[in-house]
Write a protein that holds these residues in place. Sequence first.
Motif, PDB file in Angstrom:
ATOM      1  N   PHE A 186      40.013  18.764  67.205  1.00 39.06           N
ATOM      2  CA  PHE A 186      38.871  19.575  67.629  1.00 39.06           C
ATOM      3  C   PHE A 186      39.231  21.046  67.566  1.00 39.06           C
ATOM      4  CE2 PHE A 186      37.748  15.548  69.500  1.00 39.06           C
ATOM      5  CZ  PHE A 186      36.376  15.512  69.379  1.00 39.06           C
ATOM      6  N   ARG A 187      38.284  21.853  67.135  1.00 36.11           N
ATOM      7  CA  ARG A 187      38.512  23.290  67.041  1.00 36.11           C
ATOM      8  C   ARG A 187      37.922  24.034  68.235  1.00 36.11           C
ATOM      9  NH1 ARG A 187      36.809  25.424  61.370  1.00 36.11           N
ATOM     10  NH2 ARG A 187      38.704  26.627  61.458  1.00 36.11           N
ATOM     11  N   ASN A 188      36.995  23.407  68.923  1.00 34.51           N
ATOM     12  CA  ASN A 188      36.261  24.051  69.997  1.00 34.51           C
ATOM     13  C   ASN A 188      36.420  23.203  71.259  1.00 34.51           C
ATOM     14  OD1 ASN A 188      34.275  24.988  71.741  1.00 34.51           O
ATOM     15  ND2 ASN A 188      32.841  25.430  70.085  1.00 34.51           N
ATOM     16  N   PHE A 189      36.928  23.812  72.344  1.00 38.50           N
ATOM     17  CA  PHE A 189      37.155  23.052  73.576  1.00 38.50           C
ATOM     18  C   PHE A 189      35.849  22.570  74.195  1.00 38.50           C
ATOM     19  CE2 PHE A 189      37.848  22.621  78.140  1.00 38.50           C
ATOM     20  CZ  PHE A 189      38.829  21.634  78.115  1.00 38.50           C
ATOM     21  N   LYS A 190      34.803  23.347  74.084  1.00 41.79           N
ATOM     22  CA  LYS A 190      33.528  22.947  74.686  1.00 41.79           C
ATOM     23  C   LYS A 190      33.012  21.661  74.050  1.00 41.79           C
ATOM     24  CE  LYS A 190      29.054  24.772  76.050  1.00 41.79           C
ATOM     25  NZ  LYS A 190      28.215  25.973  76.115  1.00 41.79           N
ATOM     26  N   HIS A 191      33.059  21.574  72.740  1.00 42.13           N
ATOM     27  CA  HIS A 191      32.622  20.348  72.073  1.00 42.13           C
ATOM     28  C   HIS A 191      33.537  19.187  72.415  1.00 42.13           C
ATOM     29  CE1 HIS A 191      29.298  21.898  69.748  1.00 42.13           C
ATOM     30  NE2 HIS A 191      30.032  22.983  69.482  1.00 42.13           N
ATOM     31  N   PHE A 192      34.827  19.432  72.477  1.00 38.14           N
ATOM     32  CA  PHE A 192      35.777  18.384  72.849  1.00 38.14           C
ATOM     33  C   PHE A 192      35.458  17.845  74.237  1.00 38.14           C
ATOM     34  CE2 PHE A 192      39.710  17.429  75.207  1.00 38.14           C
ATOM     35  CZ  PHE A 192      40.117  16.311  74.505  1.00 38.14           C
ATOM     36  N   TYR A 193      35.243  18.737  75.192  1.00 42.17           N
ATOM     37  CA  TYR A 193      35.009  18.311  76.568  1.00 42.17           C
ATOM     38  C   TYR A 193      33.661  17.602  76.721  1.00 42.17           C
ATOM     39  CZ  TYR A 193      35.119  18.345  81.634  1.00 42.17           C
ATOM     40  OH  TYR A 193      35.132  17.958  82.944  1.00 42.17           O
ATOM     41  N   LEU A 194      32.612  18.210  76.178  1.00 42.34           N
ATOM     42  CA  LEU A 194      31.272  17.657  76.381  1.00 42.34           C
ATOM     43  C   LEU A 194      31.005  16.398  75.561  1.00 42.34           C
ATOM     44  CD1 LEU A 194      29.157  20.925  76.508  1.00 42.34           C
ATOM     45  CD2 LEU A 194      29.879  19.490  78.418  1.00 42.34           C
ATOM     46  N   PHE A 195      31.467  16.375  74.323  1.00 38.56           N
ATOM     47  CA  PHE A 195      31.113  15.265  73.443  1.00 38.56           C
ATOM     48  C   PHE A 195      32.194  14.209  73.310  1.00 38.56           C
ATOM     49  CE2 PHE A 195      28.534  18.861  71.866  1.00 38.56           C
ATOM     50  CZ  PHE A 195      27.299  18.344  72.227  1.00 38.56           C
ATOM     51  N   TYR A 196      33.409  14.503  73.731  1.00 38.44           N
ATOM     52  CA  TYR A 196      34.458  13.497  73.635  1.00 38.44           C
ATOM     53  C   TYR A 196      34.914  13.025  75.012  1.00 38.44           C
ATOM     54  CZ  TYR A 196      38.643  11.097  72.159  1.00 38.44           C
ATOM     55  OH  TYR A 196      39.603  10.145  71.959  1.00 38.44           O
ATOM     56  N   VAL A 197      35.331  13.952  75.841  1.00 33.33           N
ATOM     57  CA  VAL A 197      35.846  13.562  77.154  1.00 33.33           C
ATOM     58  C   VAL A 197      34.731  12.984  78.017  1.00 33.33           C
ATOM     59  CG1 VAL A 197      36.933  14.406  79.267  1.00 33.33           C
ATOM     60  CG2 VAL A 197      37.724  15.230  77.056  1.00 33.33           C
ATOM     61  N   CYS A 198      33.606  13.690  78.105  1.00 33.22           N
ATOM     62  CA  CYS A 198      32.513  13.237  78.980  1.00 33.22           C
ATOM     63  C   CYS A 198      31.844  11.954  78.497  1.00 33.22           C
ATOM     64  CB  CYS A 198      31.467  14.335  79.139  1.00 33.22           C
ATOM     65  SG  CYS A 198      32.055  15.742  80.099  1.00 33.22           S
ATOM     66  N   ARG A 199      31.944  11.655  77.223  1.00 27.54           N
ATOM     67  CA  ARG A 199      31.303  10.451  76.698  1.00 27.54           C
ATOM     68  C   ARG A 199      32.284   9.313  76.470  1.00 27.54           C
ATOM     69  NH1 ARG A 199      27.007  12.887  72.320  1.00 27.54           N
ATOM     70  NH2 ARG A 199      25.789  14.062  73.833  1.00 27.54           N
ATOM     71  N   GLU A 200      33.381   9.607  75.791  1.00 26.49           N
ATOM     72  CA  GLU A 200      34.310   8.551  75.389  1.00 26.49           C
ATOM     73  C   GLU A 200      35.358   8.227  76.452  1.00 26.49           C
ATOM     74  OE1 GLU A 200      33.839   6.897  72.546  1.00 26.49           O
ATOM     75  OE2 GLU A 200      32.125   8.201  72.091  1.00 26.49           O
ATOM     76  N   LEU A 201      35.737   9.204  77.244  1.00 25.86           N
ATOM     77  CA  LEU A 201      36.803   9.001  78.225  1.00 25.86           C
ATOM     78  C   LEU A 201      36.289   8.975  79.662  1.00 25.86           C
ATOM     79  CD1 LEU A 201      39.547  11.326  76.689  1.00 25.86           C
ATOM     80  CD2 LEU A 201      39.283   8.865  76.421  1.00 25.86           C
ATOM     81  N   LYS A 202      35.033   8.644  79.841  1.00 28.49           N
ATOM     82  CA  LYS A 202      34.430   8.618  81.180  1.00 28.49           C
ATOM     83  C   LYS A 202      35.103   7.581  82.084  1.00 28.49           C
ATOM     84  CE  LYS A 202      31.290   9.796  84.162  1.00 28.49           C
ATOM     85  NZ  LYS A 202      31.450  11.002  84.917  1.00 28.49           N
ATOM     86  N   LYS A 203      35.532   6.448  81.503  1.00 30.27           N
ATOM     87  CA  LYS A 203      36.195   5.415  82.309  1.00 30.27           C
ATOM     88  C   LYS A 203      37.571   5.869  82.777  1.00 30.27           C
ATOM     89  CE  LYS A 203      33.922   1.438  80.280  1.00 30.27           C
ATOM     90  NZ  LYS A 203      34.103   0.200  79.507  1.00 30.27           N
ATOM     91  N   GLU A 204      38.268   6.623  81.944  1.00 26.11           N
ATOM     92  CA  GLU A 204      39.600   7.087  82.310  1.00 26.11           C
ATOM     93  C   GLU A 204      39.550   8.231  83.321  1.00 26.11           C
ATOM     94  OE1 GLU A 204      38.777   6.386  79.101  1.00 26.11           O
ATOM     95  OE2 GLU A 204      39.983   4.560  79.039  1.00 26.11           O
ATOM     96  N   PHE A 205      38.502   9.044  83.264  1.00 24.80           N
ATOM     97  CA  PHE A 205      38.338  10.174  84.181  1.00 24.80           C
ATOM     98  C   PHE A 205      36.982  10.050  84.883  1.00 24.80           C
ATOM     99  CE2 PHE A 205      40.873  11.745  80.559  1.00 24.80           C
ATOM    100  CZ  PHE A 205      42.039  12.066  81.233  1.00 24.80           C
ATOM    101  N   PRO A 206      36.890   9.245  85.941  1.00 25.97           N
ATOM    102  CA  PRO A 206      35.582   8.999  86.571  1.00 25.97           C
ATOM    103  C   PRO A 206      35.015  10.196  87.336  1.00 25.97           C
ATOM    104  CG  PRO A 206      37.317   7.860  87.756  1.00 25.97           C
ATOM    105  CD  PRO A 206      37.952   8.459  86.545  1.00 25.97           C
ATOM    106  N   ASP A 207      35.855  11.111  87.784  1.00 27.46           N
ATOM    107  CA  ASP A 207      35.386  12.256  88.585  1.00 27.46           C
ATOM    108  C   ASP A 207      35.428  13.550  87.788  1.00 27.46           C
ATOM    109  OD1 ASP A 207      34.977  10.692  90.853  1.00 27.46           O
ATOM    110  OD2 ASP A 207      37.072  10.874  91.446  1.00 27.46           O
ATOM    111  N   LEU A 208      34.825  13.543  86.624  1.00 27.67           N
ATOM    112  CA  LEU A 208      34.841  14.728  85.767  1.00 27.67           C
ATOM    113  C   LEU A 208      34.038  15.869  86.375  1.00 27.67           C
ATOM    114  CD1 LEU A 208      34.389  13.196  82.213  1.00 27.67           C
ATOM    115  CD2 LEU A 208      36.380  14.403  83.084  1.00 27.67           C
TER     116      LEU A 208
END
Length: 114
Positions: free
Chosen positions: A66-88
């Motif tokens: 990823f080149r942009n942290f905002k896209h990484f956080y919003l579209f990858y972490v918040c969607r794909e890694l929601k189970k690993e990080f429940p209290d985002l």
Amino acid sequence: MKLVSKVTEIYCIADDFCKEYHSELNKTSLSLSNPSADSPKHRKRKGRMSDAEMITILILFHSNTFRNFKHFYLFYVCRELKKEFPDLLSYTRFVERIPRVAIPLLLFLKLGLM
């Protein structure tokens, strides 16, 4: 499944480091035995996300393409890694808290991974 194990492995190492870091910090920090009325008050409440979780997310960002942290956080972490990080946190709040974990992150990278 491979990514989940990578996230878990990084988190476990970062969590162990953060526990050691905070215990050393508490040993060497000065405490005010008689705080004056003019001294600033600090909250003792724990945040929703731990420092180890934030460090893990920041390391994952730098190890991906990823080149942009905002896209990484919003579209990858918040969607794909929601189970690993429940209290985002929200993206804005996460970015506001990055300076709080900057020194532990740099020490973790220097001491823990090199």
